[in-house]
Design a protein around this motif. Structure first.
Motif, PDB file in Angstrom:
ATOM      1  N   THR A   1       0.781  -1.278   0.036  1.00 28.75           N
ATOM      2  CA  THR A   1      -0.034   0.043   0.093  1.00 28.75           C
ATOM      3  C   THR A   1       0.870   1.167  -0.031  1.00 28.75           C
ATOM      4  OG1 THR A   1      -0.116  -0.161   2.445  1.00 28.75           O
ATOM      5  CG2 THR A   1      -2.066  -1.139   1.164  1.00 28.75           C
ATOM      6  N   ALA A   2       2.172   1.027  -0.339  1.00 27.40           N
ATOM      7  CA  ALA A   2       3.030   2.171  -0.241  1.00 27.40           C
ATOM      8  C   ALA A   2       3.855   2.680  -1.536  1.00 27.40           C
ATOM      9  CB  ALA A   2       4.176   1.874   0.806  1.00 27.40           C
ATOM     10  N   ASP A   3       4.327   3.906  -1.949  1.00 25.62           N
ATOM     11  CA  ASP A   3       5.027   4.187  -2.617  1.00 25.62           C
ATOM     12  C   ASP A   3       6.478   4.019  -2.306  1.00 25.62           C
ATOM     13  OD1 ASP A   3       2.851   5.110  -4.067  1.00 25.62           O
ATOM     14  OD2 ASP A   3       3.491   7.219  -3.195  1.00 25.62           O
ATOM     15  N   LEU A   4       7.049   3.383  -3.314  1.00 29.51           N
ATOM     16  CA  LEU A   4       8.466   2.634  -2.798  1.00 29.51           C
ATOM     17  C   LEU A   4       9.461   3.121  -3.793  1.00 29.51           C
ATOM     18  CD1 LEU A   4       7.968  -0.924  -2.279  1.00 29.51           C
ATOM     19  CD2 LEU A   4       7.891   0.553  -0.620  1.00 29.51           C
ATOM     20  N   SER A   5      10.944   3.439  -3.251  1.00 30.33           N
ATOM     21  CA  SER A   5      12.029   3.552  -4.125  1.00 30.33           C
ATOM     22  C   SER A   5      13.034   2.384  -3.849  1.00 30.33           C
ATOM     23  CB  SER A   5      12.764   4.630  -3.663  1.00 30.33           C
ATOM     24  OG  SER A   5      14.029   4.969  -4.369  1.00 30.33           O
ATOM     25  N   ILE A   6      13.362   1.467  -4.993  1.00 31.61           N
ATOM     26  CA  ILE A   6      14.124   0.486  -5.015  1.00 31.61           C
ATOM     27  C   ILE A   6      15.389   0.314  -5.718  1.00 31.61           C
ATOM     28  CG2 ILE A   6      13.820  -2.090  -4.965  1.00 31.61           C
ATOM     29  CD1 ILE A   6      10.984  -1.843  -5.146  1.00 31.61           C
TER      30      ILE A   6
ATOM     31  N   HIS B   1      15.654  -0.495  -0.233  1.00 28.32           N
ATOM     32  CA  HIS B   1      14.453   0.147  -0.772  1.00 28.32           C
ATOM     33  C   HIS B   1      14.158   1.079   0.502  1.00 28.32           C
ATOM     34  CE1 HIS B   1      13.154  -3.269   1.677  1.00 28.32           C
ATOM     35  NE2 HIS B   1      12.075  -2.483   2.240  1.00 28.32           N
ATOM     36  N   GLU B   2      13.175   2.015   0.051  1.00 27.86           N
ATOM     37  CA  GLU B   2      12.708   3.026   1.033  1.00 27.86           C
ATOM     38  C   GLU B   2      11.160   3.318   0.870  1.00 27.86           C
ATOM     39  OE1 GLU B   2      13.565   7.950   1.795  1.00 27.86           O
ATOM     40  OE2 GLU B   2      14.518   6.898   0.245  1.00 27.86           O
ATOM     41  N   VAL B   3      10.456   3.146   2.027  1.00 25.76           N
ATOM     42  CA  VAL B   3       9.159   3.573   1.868  1.00 25.76           C
ATOM     43  C   VAL B   3       8.849   5.119   1.825  1.00 25.76           C
ATOM     44  CG1 VAL B   3       6.994   3.335   3.069  1.00 25.76           C
ATOM     45  CG2 VAL B   3       8.649   1.440   2.829  1.00 25.76           C
ATOM     46  N   LEU B   4       8.311   5.541   0.780  1.00 21.88           N
ATOM     47  CA  LEU B   4       8.023   6.859   0.510  1.00 21.88           C
ATOM     48  C   LEU B   4       6.790   7.545   1.154  1.00 21.88           C
ATOM     49  CD1 LEU B   4       9.242   7.054  -3.186  1.00 21.88           C
ATOM     50  CD2 LEU B   4      10.685   7.371  -1.220  1.00 21.88           C
TER      51      LEU B   4
END
Length: 258
Positions: free
Chosen positions: A71-76, A83-86
């Motif tokens: 349910t998140a926007d991610l940067s991988i 990865h980072e949960v944005l």
């Protein structure tokens, strides 16, 4: 307050779906039945859940284990896997997932969940039915009447129309079968005191049999009458009906978006 959801059954009458997933994971509007039920409870301020798993319980575990990221926007970084949960739209729920056995009956599942419930009043329901039952009002009703358990009593909609026939073979009128001809049934939304679990003897005991019958015999069971929407999802016909209600934008059970 916690809500216990029984989510371990086979769902044999909707095998087209439940051959691959537990029945509570059958989707309506792209979300599992289980999610819809939890949204209903959360709308009434109940955000701690104990889910009793059985058949294909790993599917439910994986759904919630990955829910935050799904349910998140991610940067991988595909090279390193970092990865980072944005941004996450995840609900503020606490979910306890308990493996209560593949063949355990509903009462047995509740008894196995007892160590996770503490000594406070809790809610209990099944993972395959949607309703707009006023859970807040049912809890207040339960506390007022002081019984060990309260069940939401519902009148299921009549499934067949009635033909009124004339003596000459003609039909004088046609009408939908009124729901009040069927009587009141167990609607599956309970408020329960922990001591009611003592009425369950073990894994082989369905909650709907001796426990409820004996609670009623002892004057310890109350009925909160619900006159609104109630619909189990037992068959593909039921699923399609729920889907059509959701797609109309007027799903009666979706009280959290009204």
């Amino acid at each position: 307050m916690k809500a216990v959801i029984l989510a371990g059954g086979l769902g044999t009458r909707i095998a087209e779906e439940s051959d691959y997933k537990p029945k509570p994971m059958v989707e309506v509007g792209g979300r599992p039945l289980l999610w819809h039920i939890m949204k209903s409870y959360a709308h009434h301020g109940i955000k701690e859940f104990v889910i009793c798993l059985g058949y294909k319980g790993y599917v439910i575990k994986e759904f919630f284990f990955n829910y935050y990221r799904h349910t998140a926007d991610l940067s991988i970084d595909l090279r390193t896997g970092a990865h980072e949960v944005l941004n996450s739209q995840s609900e503020d729920w606490k979910v306890t997932l308990i493996d209560t056995g593949a063949d355990t009956m509903t009462g047995g599942r509740l008894k196995r969940a007892a160590p996770y419930l503490g000594s406070e009043t809790f809610c209990l329901t099944y993972g395959d039915g949607l309703s707009d039952v006023d859970i807040t009002a049912e809890i207040a009703f339960h506390r007022k009447h002081g019984r060990l358990a309260t069940v939401a009593a519902v009148q299921p909609p009549g499934r067949f129309g009635v033909l009124n026939l004339a003596s000459d073979g003609g039909v004088t009128s046609f009408e939908e079968k009124p729901s009040d001809e069927i009587g009141w049934i167990n609607g599956g939304f309970f408020v329960v005191e922990p001591s009611a679990i003592d009425y369950v003897s073990g894994d082989e005991m369905p909650w709907e049999q001796d426990p409820l019958k004996n609670l009623a015999r002892d004057g310890k069971l109350a009925a909160f009458t619900h006159h609104g929407f109630w619909q189990p999802c037992d068959t593909l016909r039921d699923k399609r009906h729920l889907e059509s209600l959701w797609e109309s934008g007027k799903a009666p059970w979706a009280t959290w978006i009204r």
